[in-house]
Design an enzyme around this catalytic site. Structure first.
Site, PDB file in Angstrom:
ATOM      1  N   SER A 191       0.808  -1.224   0.000  1.00 32.18           N
ATOM      2  CA  SER A 191       0.000   0.000   0.000  1.00 32.18           C
ATOM      3  C   SER A 191       0.840   1.272   0.000  1.00 32.18           C
ATOM      4  O   SER A 191       0.293   2.350  -0.207  1.00 32.18           O
ATOM      5  CB  SER A 191      -0.942   0.002   1.200  1.00 32.18           C
ATOM      6  OG  SER A 191      -0.215   0.268   2.376  1.00 32.18           O
TER       7      SER A 191
ATOM      8  N   LYS B   4       1.388   3.859   7.375  1.00 31.96           N
ATOM      9  CA  LYS B   4       0.599   4.752   6.518  1.00 31.96           C
ATOM     10  C   LYS B   4       1.065   6.185   6.743  1.00 31.96           C
ATOM     11  O   LYS B   4       1.776   6.469   7.706  1.00 31.96           O
ATOM     12  CB  LYS B   4      -0.904   4.680   6.882  1.00 31.96           C
ATOM     13  CG  LYS B   4      -1.601   3.358   6.577  1.00 31.96           C
ATOM     14  CD  LYS B   4      -1.879   3.192   5.104  1.00 31.96           C
ATOM     15  CE  LYS B   4      -2.568   1.864   4.808  1.00 31.96           C
ATOM     16  NZ  LYS B   4      -1.725   0.685   5.044  1.00 31.96           N
TER      17      LYS B   4
END
Lengths: 159, 425
Positions: A80, A117
């Site tokens: 991701s 993230k």
């Protein structure tokens, strides 16, 4: 340096230094020991012209780890964060002591699991953003089991 | 000037270490088991609330664990040691004088430091929590014994929220608080002494503080005079910057299974002796003897029980693994009886002195000692660099079928490259 030429055959014994030595009835092995010592004492070659410039070799630990007590390594699992150059299997260098500012890449804990993230502070609250079109933003709801574990300082990627 | 000694103590340290890397364990009842998954050595608050006692044998808890979902982990001392070092190194910044008292406790001298000590303690707490992820409590007082109690109050009494400064209380307030603490909480009052004190009407800490020291000295030992002085705020114990070298080194573990084979016991004896003598060399000491003991499993009451120990002196004090192993095996063969199912072997090095204080004897063989030193040095260096047990005596065995169980050990997150925590991306 005169001793250096002491002659084991005895011919040199008449030099003043040899006379001094002979007072102690030096055995042959003592002479040899002494010669070995004297040979060692001769300074060898020229001093290195770089001697004054010797410095410690660069250390990656020093460069990558600012706070050694609060820095930990973690392994990335997933894709991701490709957009920020963080690949599956990469090594994250995470510092827990750094406050997580807007835009930092963080290791967060959601529902007991680690995730890496980008952290954004928005008017609606905290958002975790991936760096990959397939992964939507994750908005943190009030009361959700969420915490920031540390701030990613470096990513080590094998080329 | 009033002394200010802080005791910083990590809460449920082993469980807290596990939670740093397994945040999913937060809020759940968790216990860490001793080597070989024998007894409970650390409990989360949730486990304490369920009534799990310290040192309870795990096999007796299995029903309770099943009912309440208690999570049991094998001890991961590699991880605990690393996190402990981080905590201690951070704490060192808070004071010019630190005594690392145990893996999860440290004294700091704050005497003469300006400002509000309680606020300073809160800052410490926050720093350790933020940087390492370990919750700690801080107690501050004029003596080490009182600092221990202040820490206890900080931990147990929610009003204090993790820090407690006895120096900031007036005399009455402190005495009222001390009257609520049972005398057994005092550092140095053992489980056997506490009931004896209670017989004398000394029930709580305030009672003990007010007892004339002479009265105690007659019945107990001179140590009690010191305890009472410390409770009255007279610091008798100084901070020890350098941990004193250990006077005894013990290495003992339960087996992963019961065994009656002498060969198994011999392998274990050699393995534990090797480890103990390594520790001996690490602290630059030499030892004059080794005690070895064996025992069956006392929890299996229907099995025949046997335990025995023997002390074997060495020809001369030293630190050569081989000499200690020979002595240990000699001792083991003397006490071994066939027909019993053994659960545990232990060794203890005794008569320990600093290596520099080695007595000179008539029969000193310098050449042999130098060879031995060189060999042990090489052994230690290789094992430090390449990992424990890279080079070992063959007598330890290659297939250690008796080796301990640690079925539920978590990864060594901070010391092994292939055991790092995974981070989803």
């Amino acid at each position: 340096m005169i001793h250096f030429n002491v002659d084991r055959s005895g011919a040199g014994m008449r030099t003043p230094h040899a006379a001094l030595l002979s007072l102690t009835h030096p055995s042959r092995s003592m002479f040899e020991k002494q010669r070995a010592l004297l040979r060692k004492a001769v300074p060898a070659g020229f001093p290195s012209p770089a001697d004054d410039y010797v410095e410690r070799r660069l250390s990656l630990d020093e460069h990558l780890i600012e706070h050694k007590e609060s820095t930990f390594f973690m392994r990335v699992a997933g894709h991701s964060m490709l957009g920020l150059g963080i690949y599956d299997g990469d090594l994250l260098i995470v510092d827990r002591s750094i406050p997580a500012a807007h835009g930092c890449v963080v290791v967060a804990v959601i529902d007991g699991e680690f995730t890496v993230k980008q952290l954004l502070y928005t008017p609606q609250g905290k958002v975790l953003r991936a760096a990959h079109p397939d992964y939507p933003d994750v908005a943190i709801r009030a009361g959700q089991d969420f915490s920031i574990w540390g701030v990613v300082q470096w990513n080590v990627h094998k080329v | 000037m009033q002394r200010a000694i802080a005791l910083v103590d990590c809460n449920n340290f082993y469980v807290s270490c596990e939670r740093v890397f397994q945040p999913g364990l937060e809020g759940k009842p968790v216990v860490v088991l001793s080597n070989n998954d024998g007894c409970v050595v650390s409990r989360s608050q949730e486990a304490k609330d369920l009534g799990v006692q310290m040192a309870a044998p795990w096999h007796q808890l299995k029903d309770l664990a099943k009912r309440h979902g208690i999570i049991a982990l094998s001890s991961n001392y590699t991880l605990y040691a690393d996190l402990s070092n981080r905590v201690m190194s951070l704490l060192a910044r808070f004071s010019p004088q630190q005594e690392v008292y145990s893996i999860d406790e440290s004294f700091l001298d704050l005497s003469g430091m300006p400002g509000n000590h309680d606020a300073y303690a809160r800052h410490m707490r926050h720093t350790i929590r933020q940087c390492v992820g370990i919750p700690v409590c801080v107690g501050i007082a004029p003596s080490k014994t009182l600092a221990k109690l202040a820490n206890h109050v900080a931990k147990k009494n929610p009003r204090f929220d993790g820090t407690c400064d006895f120096n900031a209380m007036d005399g009455n307030e402190l005495d009222t608080l001390l009257a609520t603490l049972p005398v057994g909480e005092v550092w140095g009052v053992g489980r056997r002494t506490a009931p004896k004190l209670e017989e004398l009407g000394i029930r709580n800490v305030l009672d003990l503080k007010r007892t004339p020291p002479k009265q105690l000295r007659q019945r107990f030992s001179v140590v009690f005079e010191r305890i009472v002085a410390e409770l009255n705020g007279d610091a008798c114990l100084q901070l020890e910057d350098v941990a004193p070298a250990k006077q005894q080194i013990i290495c003992s573990r339960s087996f992963g299974m019961l065994t009656s084979s002498l060969a198994d016991l011999e392998q274990a004896a050699i393995a534990y002796t090797t480890r103990a003598v390594e520790k001996l060399r690490q602290q630059h000491s030499i030892a004059g003897g080794i005690q070895i003991y064996i025992r069956t499993n006392p929890h299996r009451e229907r099995d025949p029980q046997y335990q025995q120990a023997i002390l074997v002196p060495l020809d001369e004090p030293g630190d050569d693994t081989r000499a200690f192993c020979r002595a240990a095996l000699h001792g083991l063969r003397r006490i071994y009886r066939s027909g019993y199912a053994y659960q545990k072997v232990g060794v203890m090095l005794t008569h320990i002195i600093p290596a520099a204080a080695r007595p000179i004897t008539l029969f000193d063989d310098d050449a042999a000692r130098q060879r031995s030193n060189a060999l042990m040095n090489a052994l230690d260096r290789i094992n430090r660099k390449m990992g424990n047990g890279t080079v070992k005596l063959l007598g330890e065995g290659i297939n250690q079928r008796w080796a301990m169980r640690n079925e539920h050990r978590s990864p060594r997150y901070t010391t092994e490259w292939d055991e790092l925590a995974l981070c989803r991306s």
